[in-house]
Design a protein around this motif. Structure first.
Motif, mmCIF file in Angstrom:
data_model
loop_
_atom_site.group_PDB
_atom_site.id
_atom_site.type_symbol
_atom_site.label_atom_id
_atom_site.label_comp_id
_atom_site.label_asym_id
_atom_site.label_seq_id
_atom_site.Cartn_x
_atom_site.Cartn_y
_atom_site.Cartn_z
ATOM 1 N N ALA A 75 0.814 -1.213 0.000
ATOM 2 C CA ALA A 75 0.000 0.000 0.000
ATOM 3 C C ALA A 75 0.847 1.261 0.000
ATOM 4 O O ALA A 75 0.371 2.340 0.295
ATOM 5 C CB ALA A 75 -0.921 0.000 1.223
ATOM 6 N N ASN A 124 -4.021 2.012 7.385
ATOM 7 C CA ASN A 124 -3.162 0.922 6.914
ATOM 8 C C ASN A 124 -2.217 0.512 8.044
ATOM 9 O O ASN A 124 -1.003 0.542 7.903
ATOM 10 C CB ASN A 124 -2.354 1.366 5.691
ATOM 11 C CG ASN A 124 -3.234 1.660 4.502
ATOM 12 O OD1 ASN A 124 -4.445 1.519 4.568
ATOM 13 N ND2 ASN A 124 -2.627 2.075 3.417
ATOM 14 N N ASP A 138 -9.087 -7.705 0.157
ATOM 15 C CA ASP A 138 -8.211 -8.060 -0.957
ATOM 16 C C ASP A 138 -8.964 -7.923 -2.278
ATOM 17 O O ASP A 138 -10.166 -7.609 -2.301
ATOM 18 C CB ASP A 138 -7.654 -9.474 -0.779
ATOM 19 C CG ASP A 138 -8.738 -10.553 -0.720
ATOM 20 O OD1 ASP A 138 -9.900 -10.272 -1.069
ATOM 21 O OD2 ASP A 138 -8.413 -11.685 -0.333
ATOM 22 N N ALA A 139 -8.272 -8.160 -3.385
ATOM 23 C CA ALA A 139 -8.864 -7.954 -4.704
ATOM 24 C C ALA A 139 -10.047 -8.875 -4.960
ATOM 25 O O ALA A 139 -10.950 -8.539 -5.736
ATOM 26 C CB ALA A 139 -7.799 -8.136 -5.786
ATOM 27 N N ALA A 149 -7.432 -7.189 3.549
ATOM 28 C CA ALA A 149 -6.124 -6.893 2.979
ATOM 29 C C ALA A 149 -5.111 -6.866 4.124
ATOM 30 O O ALA A 149 -5.406 -6.341 5.208
ATOM 31 C CB ALA A 149 -6.147 -5.555 2.255
ATOM 32 N N ARG A 157 -13.251 -3.383 -1.314
ATOM 33 C CA ARG A 157 -11.961 -3.693 -1.928
ATOM 34 C C ARG A 157 -11.017 -2.503 -1.787
ATOM 35 O O ARG A 157 -11.394 -1.364 -2.068
ATOM 36 C CB ARG A 157 -12.154 -4.036 -3.400
ATOM 37 C CG ARG A 157 -10.843 -4.338 -4.117
ATOM 38 C CD ARG A 157 -11.068 -4.649 -5.579
ATOM 39 N NE ARG A 157 -9.773 -4.759 -6.274
ATOM 40 C CZ ARG A 157 -9.653 -4.963 -7.578
ATOM 41 N NH1 ARG A 157 -10.738 -5.087 -8.338
ATOM 42 N NH2 ARG A 157 -8.454 -5.038 -8.127
ATOM 43 N N ASP A 161 -7.440 -3.286 -2.511
ATOM 44 C CA ASP A 161 -6.193 -3.847 -3.011
ATOM 45 C C ASP A 161 -6.127 -3.754 -4.535
ATOM 46 O O ASP A 161 -7.026 -4.228 -5.239
ATOM 47 C CB ASP A 161 -6.097 -5.313 -2.574
ATOM 48 C CG ASP A 161 -4.714 -5.898 -2.814
ATOM 49 O OD1 ASP A 161 -3.728 -5.154 -2.710
ATOM 50 O OD2 ASP A 161 -4.635 -7.104 -3.102
ATOM 51 N N TRP A 162 -5.074 -3.094 -5.002
ATOM 52 C CA TRP A 162 -4.769 -3.036 -6.435
ATOM 53 C C TRP A 162 -5.938 -2.501 -7.264
ATOM 54 O O TRP A 162 -6.349 -3.062 -8.267
ATOM 55 C CB TRP A 162 -4.325 -4.416 -6.944
ATOM 56 C CG TRP A 162 -3.442 -4.348 -8.146
ATOM 57 C CD1 TRP A 162 -3.738 -4.783 -9.407
ATOM 58 C CD2 TRP A 162 -2.117 -3.810 -8.222
ATOM 59 N NE1 TRP A 162 -2.683 -4.550 -10.271
ATOM 60 C CE2 TRP A 162 -1.665 -3.964 -9.555
ATOM 61 C CE3 TRP A 162 -1.269 -3.213 -7.282
ATOM 62 C CZ2 TRP A 162 -0.405 -3.539 -9.978
ATOM 63 C CZ3 TRP A 162 -0.016 -2.792 -7.707
ATOM 64 C CH2 TRP A 162 0.398 -2.960 -9.037
ATOM 65 N N SER A 198 -3.087 0.723 -3.696
ATOM 66 C CA SER A 198 -3.778 -0.043 -2.659
ATOM 67 C C SER A 198 -3.813 0.753 -1.365
ATOM 68 O O SER A 198 -2.885 1.507 -1.068
ATOM 69 C CB SER A 198 -3.067 -1.375 -2.402
ATOM 70 O OG SER A 198 -2.995 -2.161 -3.570
#
Length: 337
Positions: free
Chosen positions: A81, A224, A246-247, A253, A267, A269-270, A288
């Motif tokens: 991240a 985070n 997560d994705a 995450a 979501r 992530d990415w 992220s």
């Protein structure tokens, strides 16, 4: 930014935020007082501990807080991240949709981008809303604006820069910005930043400022931090705290904050979105962080608020009967981005 670490929290040295009535009570510790937009800051004499003064004033019944340093989430010290990555252009056409819903975005500002060319909100954006364009988190606000535009088509953004290009700001700056909203409050307020407090209690002046926006839905990221330590303002009862999945939108995450104080998850992530057109970036990035999970929840609430008051819309979006509830992560708000 000048700051010091206290109990794994960061504060501005020698500064305490207070209600106006505390000024005389703190006079013997104070070198100067500054006031703007309803915020009173005591600048303490050399060697005076702002945390000790805060505790003293609170014991005497005053509202007080060290001037906590707030950071955008992602952080900038490694991990998934930590930074954006360049990607090819992301397909999105703004279309002709227009919404009366206003989302306030307090962040690093927003840069020029094709996704909002011709948008009336961007044409009215003044210097106080322009992206800082330099620093480890420059483009953070621009990235979030793109997520909001895609999840709530036609939404009107009201942008104020409260973080610098490194994603750093302080409590006094944010509270001032919140006070300026009182006469014309937004429907939704996105706060993709936060902090730990020196004593793990809610910062009272920040809590008061958010709570005063009674008809506004405030959405804030859970941080985070990969921990369950309360992260403010997300942990406030008057805010919707958002963790990152997560994705696959199945699990937390690894970097995301969590806990009983978290209300929702999405979501984080990415994700891909709008970004600065500079260096290796051509206006688009993958990034992220819980910052971006919060933006997806803000967008979902803003889109639902086209049809009903925002306070009713958030109850529907976060209805545990309509979506999966995950322990310590709250209600899942699905995203198709």
């Amino acid at each position: 930014m000048d700051m010091q670490s206290v109990g794994e929290a960061f504060i501005r040295p020698g500064q305490v935020l207070v209600d106006r009535g505390a000024v005389s009570a703190a006079a013997r510790w104070t070198q100067a007082v500054s006031e703007a937009d309803g915020v009173t800051v005591l600048h303490l004499s050399s060697g005076v501990d702002p945390c000790e003064i805060t505790a003293e004033l609170r014991d005497r019944g005053f509202r007080a807080s060290p001037n906590h340093v707030l950071t955008g989430q992602p952080l900038f010290f490694g991990g998934p991240a930590s930074r954006p990555f360049p990607v090819p252009p992301v397909p999105f056409r703004p279309g002709r949709s227009r919404s009366d819903v206003v989302v306030a975005l307090l962040d690093t500002g927003v840069a020029k981008h094709p996704w909002w060319s011709g948008g009336d909100w961007y044409s009215r954006l003044g210097p106080e809303g322009a992206d800082a364009a330099q620093g480890a988190q420059a483009g953070h606000g621009t990235f979030i604006a793109g997520l909001l535009a895609r999840t709530a088509p036609g939404v009107r953004l009201r942008v104020r820069r409260v973080l610098d290009g490194d994603g750093l700001g302080d409590e006094a700056t944010v509270v001032r910005a919140l006070h300026r909203m009182r006469d014309d409050p937004p429907h939704v307020l996105n706060l993709s930043f936060g902090c730990h407090s020196f004593d793990d209690r809610p910062p009272p002046l920040l809590s008061d400022a958010i709570g005063a926006l009674r008809d506004t839905v405030t959405v804030a990221c859970a941080g985070n931090t990969a921990s369950d330590r309360p992260f403010w303002p997300a942990a406030l009862p008057c805010a919707v705290g958002v963790a990152a999945l997560d994705a696959a939108q199945e699990r937390r995450a690894p970097f995301s904050g969590y806990g009983t104080w978290v209300d929702a998850c999405a979501r984080g992530d990415w994700l891909t979105s709008s970004f600065l057109n500079t260096g290796e970036f051509g206006g688009y990035a993958a990034w992220s962080g819980t910052s971006f999970a919060a933006a997806l929840v803000s967008g979902a609430v803003a889109d639902a608020a086209r049809r009903e008051p925002a306070k009713e819309a958030v109850d529907r979006v976060l209805d545990p009967r309509q979506s999966r509830q995950i322990p310590d992560l709250g209600v899942l708000v699905p995203a198709s981005l």
